[in-house]
Design a protein around this motif. Structure first.
Motif, mmCIF file in Angstrom:
data_model
loop_
_atom_site.group_PDB
_atom_site.id
_atom_site.type_symbol
_atom_site.label_atom_id
_atom_site.label_comp_id
_atom_site.label_asym_id
_atom_site.label_seq_id
_atom_site.Cartn_x
_atom_site.Cartn_y
_atom_site.Cartn_z
ATOM 1 N N GLU A 260 0.830 -1.204 0.000
ATOM 2 C CA GLU A 260 0.000 0.000 0.000
ATOM 3 C C GLU A 260 0.863 1.253 0.000
ATOM 4 O O GLU A 260 0.550 2.252 -0.661
ATOM 5 C CB GLU A 260 -0.924 -0.013 1.222
ATOM 6 N N GLN A 261 1.972 1.213 0.734
ATOM 7 C CA GLN A 261 2.873 2.366 0.765
ATOM 8 C C GLN A 261 3.521 2.611 -0.598
ATOM 9 O O GLN A 261 3.692 3.756 -1.021
ATOM 10 C CB GLN A 261 3.957 2.138 1.833
ATOM 11 N N ALA B 145 -5.586 2.378 5.965
ATOM 12 C CA ALA B 145 -6.281 2.236 4.682
ATOM 13 C C ALA B 145 -6.725 0.794 4.477
ATOM 14 O O ALA B 145 -7.850 0.521 4.042
ATOM 15 C CB ALA B 145 -5.375 2.691 3.543
ATOM 16 N N ASP C 270 -0.523 3.431 6.250
ATOM 17 C CA ASP C 270 -0.982 2.535 5.189
ATOM 18 C C ASP C 270 -1.835 1.408 5.764
ATOM 19 O O ASP C 270 -2.692 0.858 5.076
ATOM 20 C CB ASP C 270 0.223 1.979 4.428
ATOM 21 N N HIS D 283 2.143 1.985 -3.406
ATOM 22 C CA HIS D 283 1.115 2.643 -4.217
ATOM 23 C C HIS D 283 0.990 4.112 -3.839
ATOM 24 O O HIS D 283 0.902 4.982 -4.717
ATOM 25 C CB HIS D 283 -0.229 1.947 -4.043
ATOM 26 N N ARG D 284 0.990 4.396 -2.547
ATOM 27 C CA ARG D 284 0.832 5.780 -2.083
ATOM 28 C C ARG D 284 1.974 6.669 -2.568
ATOM 29 O O ARG D 284 1.746 7.813 -2.972
ATOM 30 C CB ARG D 284 0.765 5.802 -0.552
#
Length: 231
Positions: free
Chosen positions: A102-103, A196, A193, A105-106
């Motif tokens: 997720e990180q 989320a 993250d 992607h962020r």
């Protein structure tokens, strides 16, 4: 999603806390390999104060469930359970490997990620993820602990980004898979993250009572070699 979630993670050298209120996230993060126990609760107080909310007003408490350092994972779940018990909150464990995806992607917009943490003893904790249209992540290769040379990911078509300390610890792994390691890449999970991902976990009904929250170690047994001259 409008959930109010607090996340705590100490599973690796990184120590982090995050508060999600609707679409807003307040986060604290610090590299503190041996200071998790002294850093986490002040971070919790800071994000709650900044968010103008109390523990009792939260919907859930998320925690980094591992894989990671045995001691770090235990510290994180212990602190999270204490907070959840006090406020009668359900808990949801979040994979540190998924949090790094997720990180990625962020920070980099990646949608295909392989996360690998150095597990010591010539092994890595590793998983392979693809981001779905709803923002959740699909495990192409489930979480595992394995020797780097034995890791066989699923189809590597398209662009795959890498996260975690495993790639630096075992550079031959990326070379074998014909993947490149970014010097500015993600190395450690962060709680911002995890909040989320916690929303998705809650929607799947994965929250549990505090007394039922449990870590994920992946490595079930360890064989210790005796030092010479010791029984």
């Amino acid at each position: 999603m409008t959930s109010k979630i607090l996340a705590v993670d100490t599973a690796t050298e990184n120590c982090s806390v995050a508060l999600k209120i609707g679409d807003d996230v307040i986060a604290r993060c610090e590299m503190a390999p041996r200071e998790h126990t002294t850093k986490v609760l002040p971070m919790v107080d800071e994000v709650l104060a900044e968010g103008g909310i109390t523990l009792n007003q939260l919907d859930a408490l998320a925690f980094g469930r591992g894989p990671g350092s045995f001691t770090g994972v235990r510290i994180g779940i212990g602190i999270a359970q204490g907070l959840a018990f006090g406020a009668d909150l359900p808990m949801v464990g979040i994979s540190t490997l998924a949090a790094m995806a997720e990180q990625v992607h962020r920070l980099q917009g990646g949608e295909q990620v392989i996360s690998a943490i150095d597990a010591r003893m010539n092994e890595i904790y590793v998983a392979q993820f693809t981001r779905q249209n709803n923002g959740d992540w699909l495990e192409n290769h489930p979480e595992a602990v394995t020797r780097p040379e034995q890791f066989c990911p699923e189809n590597l078509d398209g662009q795959w980004l890498l996260a975690g300390t495993g790639w630096q610890a075992y550079p031959d792994l990326a070379e074998r898979l014909n993947l490149s390691v970014s010097k500015e890449g993600v190395l450690f999970p962060e709680s911002q993250d995890m909040v989320a991902l916690a929303d998705f976990a809650l929607s799947r009904g994965e929250a549990v009572a505090a007394e039922l929250a449990s870590p994920i170690y992946l490595r079930d047994t360890v064989t210790w070699k005796k030092l010479p001259g010791r029984e």
